[in-house]
Structures are given as structure tokens and as C-alpha cells.
Design an enzyme around this catalytic site. Sequence first.
Site, PDB file in Angstrom:
ATOM      1  N   SER A 246      -4.526  31.459  36.864  1.00  0.00           N
ATOM      2  CA  SER A 246      -5.963  31.551  37.262  1.00  0.00           C
ATOM      3  C   SER A 246      -6.585  32.396  37.880  1.00  0.00           C
ATOM      4  O   SER A 246      -5.906  33.437  38.139  1.00  0.00           O
ATOM      5  CB  SER A 246      -6.144  30.183  38.108  1.00  0.00           C
ATOM      6  OG  SER A 246      -6.024  30.333  39.364  1.00  0.00           O
ATOM      7  N   LYS A 247      -7.757  32.276  37.798  1.00  0.00           N
ATOM      8  CA  LYS A 247      -8.704  33.647  38.630  1.00  0.00           C
ATOM      9  C   LYS A 247      -8.190  33.614  39.966  1.00  0.00           C
ATOM     10  O   LYS A 247      -8.021  34.822  40.443  1.00  0.00           O
ATOM     11  CB  LYS A 247     -10.141  33.148  38.340  1.00  0.00           C
ATOM     12  CG  LYS A 247     -11.053  34.352  39.082  1.00  0.00           C
ATOM     13  CD  LYS A 247     -12.466  33.791  38.641  1.00  0.00           C
ATOM     14  CE  LYS A 247     -13.363  34.984  39.302  1.00  0.00           C
ATOM     15  NZ  LYS A 247     -14.830  34.372  39.104  1.00  0.00           N
ATOM     16  N   ARG A 248      -7.903  32.446  40.585  1.00  0.00           N
ATOM     17  CA  ARG A 248      -7.572  32.622  41.978  1.00  0.00           C
ATOM     18  C   ARG A 248      -6.238  33.570  42.220  1.00  0.00           C
ATOM     19  O   ARG A 248      -5.962  34.020  43.212  1.00  0.00           O
ATOM     20  CB  ARG A 248      -7.346  31.247  42.451  1.00  0.00           C
ATOM     21  CG  ARG A 248      -8.652  30.608  43.417  1.00  0.00           C
ATOM     22  CD  ARG A 248      -8.539  29.189  43.335  1.00  0.00           C
ATOM     23  NE  ARG A 248      -8.795  28.869  42.250  1.00  0.00           N
ATOM     24  CZ  ARG A 248      -8.385  27.778  41.661  1.00  0.00           C
ATOM     25  NH1 ARG A 248      -7.342  27.158  42.065  1.00  0.00           N
ATOM     26  NH2 ARG A 248      -8.859  27.107  40.249  1.00  0.00           N
ATOM     27  N   ASP A 249      -5.427  33.898  41.107  1.00  0.00           N
ATOM     28  CA  ASP A 249      -4.336  34.467  41.340  1.00  0.00           C
ATOM     29  C   ASP A 249      -4.491  35.951  41.570  1.00  0.00           C
ATOM     30  O   ASP A 249      -3.779  36.864  41.892  1.00  0.00           O
ATOM     31  CB  ASP A 249      -3.172  34.261  40.205  1.00  0.00           C
ATOM     32  CG  ASP A 249      -2.715  32.760  40.016  1.00  0.00           C
ATOM     33  OD1 ASP A 249      -2.782  32.128  41.055  1.00  0.00           O
ATOM     34  OD2 ASP A 249      -2.466  32.444  39.047  1.00  0.00           O
ATOM     35  N   GLY A 250      -6.028  36.167  41.274  1.00  0.00           N
ATOM     36  CA  GLY A 250      -6.409  37.638  41.409  1.00  0.00           C
ATOM     37  C   GLY A 250      -6.210  38.467  40.268  1.00  0.00           C
ATOM     38  O   GLY A 250      -6.843  39.583  40.394  1.00  0.00           O
TER      39      GLY A 250
END
Length: 470
Positions: A246-250
Site C-alpha cells: 500500500s501507499k502507506r508503506d511509502g
Amino acid sequence: MVRTRFAPSPTGYLHIGGLRTALYAYLFAKKNGGKFILRIEDTDQNREVAGAVDIIISALDKAGIHYDEGPIVGGDYGPYVQSERKEIYLKYAQKLLESGDAYCCFCSKERLAEMHEKGATKYDKHCLHLSKQEVQERIAKGEPYVIRQNIPESGTSTYHDEVFGDVTVDFKDLEDNILIKSDGMPTYNFANVIDDHLMGITHCIRGVEYLMSTPKYNLLYDALGWKRPVYIHLQPIMRDSQHKLSKRDGDAGFEDFLRKGFLPHAIVNYIALLGWNPKNNREKLSMDELIESFSIDGLQKSSSIFDETKMRWLNSLYVKEMSAEDFHTAAVPYYNEYYPNKNIDYVYLSELLQSRVEVLSDIKERAAFLDAFDSFDTELFVNKKWKTTVDMAKELIDDCIKATESADLNTALESLAESKGLKKGQVLWIYRIALTGAIATPGGGAEMVKLFGKEEALRRLNAVKKILGA
Ligand code: GLU
């Protein structure tokens, strides 16, 4: 003719999974001599980010995924941006209202919230039962309303997906979705059907999150008397067995990987294989080869786990294949960021590094020796394997300077070893440490002299002589 599309929402970011969806749609179209279309799904204007369409277009371009029709290039089925097609959706919503496949709903947010609080899991069709006259009066009074799809209350629907096989959904599990919002904009649930039909999309390739709602879309195709497309739903790319990447993993964005120094085609090649098996045991494939070998039956039903180590390996194969000139051009921004204005031959540095980096950002670590000399540590002369010591360095430093001044450095270092009764490796170790102050360098002493130039090499050796107090 085969027509596929990629239909991203402009969120300012192209997720690697989205890029893979685009890639498969592109490969399938090209394999079949068809057309690949880019459609921007921007009807959720709250989510919109300025410049986001440009980001998508430039990412596809860098990835070598060229669309035949879409924003900027146009085409016979435009406009290709949903917010510019508002009137089209309203026209078809009107048809559905007339046939009873849709209805106007005036329910307030409060009523819906209360309904859910009382345990309802879906809209209760309250407004379906309003009389025609009441509906007309309330619209005339300017009351806000949405248009909902009228889904049968019972029965099931089955359709065939090319990856998942037959998919059956019970109508009672489906909600009367909003097709047109109170601002007159369509929802995805409506616009995807209208556009896929009007744009002549033959194969709908998209994420598995739409697998179970597709029967709702099929009801709309049927109500409008349209042929359904072939459906190909894709499993997501996972970070591990439990979580999506996910985008949250950067680092799930295409641009994030480019910044890390992955080459666009290496990313494309890697993600192509993440969910699709070319059945030829090959892992390194050009875009033409991907097109040539692509087929739907190689798509996997199970999800795949993203493996950056594997992508690095694949990337290193492409890095090694680059011309020296291309590698240098690609490396310069990394030199500028990490090691600017060093007194060295940067073109030669590229020559030394090309076979030693997997991704371009490895340059930071591989060229760290460029900074090491500034904090010279004499203890580095001590090497257990070679049995070298600081004293040995002290004894050899003058001769190292002389060797550097000579016409043939290698021979000079060799005879130095001989004259002192040392192994060549011992002298080479001391020489390279004295020049760089670093254990790891992308080449031996001779390469380092070439990189720094004779003058700078001598300056360094004389500085070390002082440090050693020799
Ligand atoms: N706009 C949708 C999304 O970004 C597209 C889904 C589809 O391809 O139909 O998820």
C-alpha cells in the site's frame, strides 16, 4: 477489434498495482492487434489532486505503455475524462428511470444514518415506493436527490470471469447503489458501465475489488440492452501474505521506485511477472517480448508477493546492459545528490560502478569512499588477512609516493613488495587505504589513481604521510 482501457482516478500517485493493470490491458490489446485507451475517472472530485492527470500520463510514458486514445491525444470516443461527460451519464440515467431500473431517492443523510444505526446493512428502497407525482413535485421544489439503481430483491446472478471462472452473487447481498450523486456527477458504479460501452471496450481488465459488484454492472448492461464486456479481474500485489502493498508503506508508487534508481523497463518487466506466467521460463523480457508472450490464461488466480530483492536483481541485468554513456547520464543526478564537486573523473567513476550497482541509488553506498578520506582512520591499515600494520604503512608511505610518480605504478608496487620481502597483496592493501581511507572501493589502487588523477593522488599520499608522522 479488441479494445481495452486503463481507468485510473487522479489521486496524484500511480500505484505499482495500477501500473500493472495498465500494463496487462496494454499487452492484451497489443497482442491482439487492438487499441489501448486511457480514461480518467475523476467523478469523485473530493479525491482529486492538482496535476494528477499529468503524473499518470508521464508515468505511463516512462513505462513505455503508450495509449492509442485518451486525454491529449484524443480519439473517436472522447472526451476521455469523466468529468467532461456529465451530460452523457444523465441521459442514460434518465432512460433507467423511465424503465424502472433506477429511481430517485430523497433520503437525508440523517435518515440513512438512523437506518444504519438500527442495524440496516443496505438501503431499504424507501424512495422506490414514492409515487411519480410526489417525485416530480419534490424535484420541482428543488429538493436534493440522488438516482439509485433498482436491484431485484431476490434471485442470483452469475457471470464468467476469465481468471476466476463463474462468479455468482445473490441479489439480496447487493445494495441499490447511487448512480448519480446529488451534484449530478455519476459514481464509478454507473460511469464505468456507460463509458466501457460507449468507448467500445471489449475486455474489462481491472482489480479484483470489483469482482463481486460486477453483477450490478451487468444488470445495467442488460437494462440498457448492451452487450457485456469480457471480464478479467486481477489479484492485488501483496506486501506479505496478509497485507496489500500500500501507499502507506511509502514505496508502492512507480515514481518511488524510479527515485530509488530502478529503470522503468526493469520495473515493468518485474511487475509483468508478478501475477502472470509467460510459460516460457523466461524472466527478462523486453516490451515486445512481453506483448508476444502475453495471454490471459497465464494470469494467476492467487495474489503475488512483491519481492524487491528480485526486482533489484532484474534491474541489475538491465543496468549492466546499458551503454557506458547511458549509465553515466543516469548516474549523474545521484553524484549531484550524494557526492557533488569531488575532484575526480566522474565518467571513469561510472565505468567503475556500472557492474557494481543493482539500482542507481546503490551509488550512495558504493561511492561512499569518496568521503572517507576526510576522516582518515589509520587503523584501517591493520588487516588480519594480509597481516598489515600501521607501522608497515609508515615504512612504505614514501615508496608509495615514489611509485605513484613513476611511469608504471603496478610494476613499481610489485618491486616495492619484493624489495621489502612483503607479499604484493600487503603492499596493495596499504597503498589503496592510503589513497582512499576506505576499506571498500570500486577498484584497486591503480584504478583509484586514475579516478583521482596523479596530482590529487600525490596530495592524498602526502597528507597520509603527515598523519602517520613518517
Ligand atoms: N477508477 C477505478 C479505480 O481507479 C477503475 C476501476 C476500473 O478499471 O474499472 O479503481
